[in-house]
Design an enzyme around this catalytic site. Structure first.
Site, PDB file in Angstrom:
ATOM      1  N   ASN A 150      48.252  53.247  37.666  1.00  0.00           N
ATOM      2  CA  ASN A 150      47.244  53.104  36.611  1.00  0.00           C
ATOM      3  C   ASN A 150      46.584  51.731  36.570  1.00  0.00           C
ATOM      4  OD1 ASN A 150      49.713  52.075  35.664  1.00  0.00           O
ATOM      5  ND2 ASN A 150      49.071  52.320  33.549  1.00  0.00           N
ATOM      6  N   GLU A 461      59.973  42.283  31.111  1.00  0.00           N
ATOM      7  CA  GLU A 461      59.233  41.470  32.064  1.00  0.00           C
ATOM      8  C   GLU A 461      58.544  40.363  31.281  1.00  0.00           C
ATOM      9  OE1 GLU A 461      56.746  44.502  33.995  1.00  0.00           O
ATOM     10  OE2 GLU A 461      58.158  44.469  35.673  1.00  0.00           O
TER      11      GLU A 461
HETATM   12  P1  NDP Z   1      55.730  57.622  38.854  1.00  0.00           P
HETATM   13  O1  NDP Z   1      57.028  57.463  38.188  1.00  0.00           O
HETATM   14  O2  NDP Z   1      55.351  58.939  39.368  1.00  0.00           O
HETATM   15  O3  NDP Z   1      55.609  56.632  40.078  1.00  0.00           O
HETATM   16  C1  NDP Z   1      55.773  55.228  39.979  1.00  0.00           C
HETATM   17  C2  NDP Z   1      56.128  54.676  41.338  1.00  0.00           C
HETATM   18  O4  NDP Z   1      57.403  55.164  41.721  1.00  0.00           O
HETATM   19  C3  NDP Z   1      55.180  55.097  42.444  1.00  0.00           C
HETATM   20  O5  NDP Z   1      55.041  54.055  43.375  1.00  0.00           O
HETATM   21  C4  NDP Z   1      55.897  56.284  43.017  1.00  0.00           C
HETATM   22  O6  NDP Z   1      55.494  56.581  44.318  1.00  0.00           O
HETATM   23  C5  NDP Z   1      57.323  55.801  42.971  1.00  0.00           C
HETATM   24  N1  NDP Z   1      58.325  56.856  43.026  1.00  0.00           N
HETATM   25  C6  NDP Z   1      58.186  58.183  42.779  1.00  0.00           C
HETATM   26  N2  NDP Z   1      59.361  58.828  42.960  1.00  0.00           N
HETATM   27  C7  NDP Z   1      60.260  57.893  43.330  1.00  0.00           C
HETATM   28  C8  NDP Z   1      61.658  57.928  43.649  1.00  0.00           C
HETATM   29  N3  NDP Z   1      62.355  59.054  43.625  1.00  0.00           N
HETATM   30  N4  NDP Z   1      62.273  56.775  43.969  1.00  0.00           N
HETATM   31  C9  NDP Z   1      61.593  55.619  43.963  1.00  0.00           C
HETATM   32  N5  NDP Z   1      60.263  55.517  43.690  1.00  0.00           N
HETATM   33  C10 NDP Z   1      59.608  56.630  43.366  1.00  0.00           C
HETATM   34  O7  NDP Z   1      54.659  57.078  37.817  1.00  0.00           O
HETATM   35  P2  NDP Z   1      53.088  57.112  37.956  1.00  0.00           P
HETATM   36  O8  NDP Z   1      52.669  56.396  39.204  1.00  0.00           O
HETATM   37  O9  NDP Z   1      52.634  58.515  37.714  1.00  0.00           O
HETATM   38  O10 NDP Z   1      52.644  56.177  36.736  1.00  0.00           O
HETATM   39  C11 NDP Z   1      52.423  56.632  35.452  1.00  0.00           C
HETATM   40  C12 NDP Z   1      53.628  56.354  34.580  1.00  0.00           C
HETATM   41  O11 NDP Z   1      53.901  54.958  34.574  1.00  0.00           O
HETATM   42  C13 NDP Z   1      53.393  56.730  33.138  1.00  0.00           C
HETATM   43  O12 NDP Z   1      54.546  57.386  32.644  1.00  0.00           O
HETATM   44  C14 NDP Z   1      53.224  55.398  32.447  1.00  0.00           C
HETATM   45  O13 NDP Z   1      53.550  55.415  31.082  1.00  0.00           O
HETATM   46  C15 NDP Z   1      54.130  54.529  33.223  1.00  0.00           C
HETATM   47  N6  NDP Z   1      53.759  53.138  33.082  1.00  0.00           N
HETATM   48  C16 NDP Z   1      54.582  52.304  32.356  1.00  0.00           C
HETATM   49  C17 NDP Z   1      54.227  50.987  32.148  1.00  0.00           C
HETATM   50  C18 NDP Z   1      55.120  50.058  31.390  1.00  0.00           C
HETATM   51  O14 NDP Z   1      54.916  48.854  31.476  1.00  0.00           O
HETATM   52  N7  NDP Z   1      56.118  50.522  30.664  1.00  0.00           N
HETATM   53  C19 NDP Z   1      52.971  50.439  32.670  1.00  0.00           C
HETATM   54  C20 NDP Z   1      52.194  51.399  33.419  1.00  0.00           C
HETATM   55  C21 NDP Z   1      52.587  52.692  33.606  1.00  0.00           C
HETATM   56  P3  NDP Z   1      54.368  57.734  44.563  1.00  0.00           P
HETATM   57  O15 NDP Z   1      53.135  57.246  43.921  1.00  0.00           O
HETATM   58  O16 NDP Z   1      54.294  57.805  46.005  1.00  0.00           O
HETATM   59  O17 NDP Z   1      54.929  58.981  43.915  1.00  0.00           O
END
Ligand code: NDP
Length: 480
Positions: A150, A461
């Site tokens: 995002n 963080e």
């Molecule tokens: P995901 O959890 O789908 O993915 C986040 C990252 O983790 C990506 O790089 C993804 O790779 C990777 N990933 C996926 N599966 C695994 C696994 N099994 N082991 C290790 N890494 C993995 O989140 P999104 O990218 O869809 O992001 C949106 C989410 O992030 C929302 O829920 C949002 O609220 C949260 N978010 C939280 C923030 C905070 O500061 N608390 C800030 C911004 C977002 P790939 O893309 O290849 O699947």
């Protein structure tokens, strides 16, 4: 079409599999570049490079590490137009937003930790005449950093910068959905002459690359930002290996509006906090609670303001709502709007996909959507949608709104609009959230602790908290 490369041991390299995945421009719904489909063998190469580099990097004087970080910050600033353009194409976000928020903040992250490390100090505990204890803070080793789509470069750098400043070396994975600015960052690191192996970027799927980083037996800490379900999965692998974990996860943030607020300021900020980046910011307020006295007025003004938000080409100056990041996410958001209908919610505006013309006709666009009439505990009001969708709920008392605000499993951010200082303090004290914004939104001081409670995450963080995370404290006790 460009083939993105991994950045391992200071070199741009193709994945061992020699396979690539499609990278889609969501504004047109078409493939525009290719991403390495890396696997555990690429992660192993990255780890070996990071391990070798750790020997020198971890003992490099902090002033020297600082200079590298500041050089990277300066190069990001110099390349702001190129990076903003790349971020907008990769993610679908308005170019203006990438130019004014994402990329400046990525530079600020490197600048902040490039200078912050110079002021980072540890404690000493005197036992008067008996002994003195001092705490060493030693870099943990090779850090695993995994970030979401995002705010791609913004969040990627928010992890990498403190890790490098603290003396760790890094194996990092950006989201497979938005890899482009991480790739451009590799080029910047090469230009900054960052020593080989200090930062390694491995592109690919979460299930392969992310999982290989998380389960790597010699990577002792994982900094992850993403969804709560992925966070749970990561914790279940990392916890039995006793890894240090920082998890920044999902949210369902309440925006609480009292009748005594500064109405105009609240209205314009609430439009922004609801729909910025198509509502795909973990800090957006997706549940808006309005004191009943001003509910009808707010509803009418907010809906009118929402209807004015231009959905369109992310590159146009006037566009406020760009494309949703991917087709699966586009479908997920629409399925939640459908669910809201089934739960007897009334759609006040939006609610549909937008079909733009010409080359944008296959892009993923959704109207900003406002829904009312839903109970606070229905699925639409409890689950994270992460799109341009908000609900309106009236309230009568402070106790009632606090109960509704605290009713989800999440606890990331919250917003509160009131001129009553005593009430503001009281609610801030009692709300389940890691961050409380009173009469503002997304006002960030990088020194402050950032993170969530409950299912929104573990750890913090920001500021020195991140430097604490990437270092291990060791107490040394000297008998006098
Ligand atoms: P995901 O959890 O789908 O993915 C986040 C990252 O983790 C990506 O790089 C993804 O790779 C990777 N990933 C996926 N599966 C695994 C696994 N099994 N082991 C290790 N890494 C993995 O989140 P999104 O990218 O869809 O992001 C949106 C989410 O992030 C929302 O829920 C949002 O609220 C949260 N978010 C939280 C923030 C905070 O500061 N608390 C800030 C911004 C977002 P790939 O893309 O290849 O699947």
């Amino acid at each position: 079409m460009i083939h993105i490369q991994n950045y391992i041991n200071g070199q741009l390299t193709s994945p061992n599999s020699q396979k690539y995945l499609d990278n889609i421009d969501p504004s047109i719904g078409k493939v525009y570049s290719f991403i390495p489909d890396s696997d555990n063998t690429d992660v192993e190469l990255a780890y070996s490079a990071a391990k070798a580099a750790f020997k020198e990097w971890s003992i490099l004087p902090k002033e020297k590490r600082s200079q590298y970080l500041l050089k990277i910050a300066a190069l990001i600033e110099q390349n702001i137009d190129k990076l903003a353009w790349a971020e907008s194409i990769d993610n679908g976000k308005p170019l203006k937003l990438a130019r004014t928020v994402d990329i400046p903040r990525a530079a600020a992250n490197f600048h902040f930790y490039g200078t912050g490390i110079l002021h980072y100090a540890s404690h000493a505990h005197s036992m008067e005449e008996t002994a003195i204890n001092y705490t060493l803070r030693q870099p943990m080793g090779v850090a695993g950093c995994i970030s979401p789509w995002n705010l791609p470069l913004y969040l990627f750098s928010w992890k990498i910068a403190p890790a490098l400043a603290a003396g760790c070396t890094v194996v990092a994975k950006p989201s497979e959905v938005t890899p482009m600015t991480a790739y451009l960052l590799s080029e910047i690191c090469m230009e900054a002459k960052l020593p080989a192996g200090v930062l390694n970027i491995v592109h690919g799927l979460g299930a392969k690359v992310g999982n290989a980083i998380v389960s790597h037996k010699d990577i002792p800490l994982i900094s992850f930002t993403g969804g709560t379900t992925t966070g749970k999965q990561i914790a279940s692998i990392a916890a039995p290996m006793f890894k240090k974990l920082s998890l920044e996860l999902g949210g369902k943030n309440p925006n609480i509006i009292f009748a005594d607020c500064d109405y105009e300021k609240m209205l314009s900020t609430t439009l922004h906090s609801s729909f910025a980046n198509q509502g795909q910011i973990c800090l957006c307020g997706s549940r808006i609670f309005i004191e009943r006295k001003i509910y009808e007025k707010f509803k009418s003004d907010f809906v009118a303001g929402t209807k004015e938000l231009v959905v369109g080409d992310p590159r146009h100056e006037k566009t406020k709502i760009g494309a949703i990041v991917s087709q699966p996410h586009f479908e997920k958001i629409l399925s939640y709007i459908e669910l809201a209908g089934k739960e007897n919610g009334k759609i006040l505006c939006g609610g549909k996909a937008v079909k733009l013309s010409g080359e944008l006709s296959q892009g993923y666009y959704i109207q900003p959507t406002v829904i009312e009439g839903l109970p606070f505990d229905c699925r639409t009001n409890q689950e994270e949608i992460f799109g341009p969708v908000v609900t309106l709920t009236p309230f009568d008392t402070e106790e009632e709104v606090l109960m509704m605000a605290n009713s989800t499993v999440y606890g990331l951010a919250s917003m509160l609009w009131t001129q009553d200082l005593t009430r503001a303090h009281r609610i801030a004290n009692n709300i389940h959230a890691g961050i409380v914004w009173i009469n503002c939104w997304l006002l960030r001081d990088l020194r402050t602790p950032f993170g969530g409670v409950k299912a929104s995450g573990v750890g913090r963080e920001g500021g020195f908290e991140a430097l604490d995370f990437f270092t291990e404290p060791k107490n040394v006790c000297i008998k006098l």
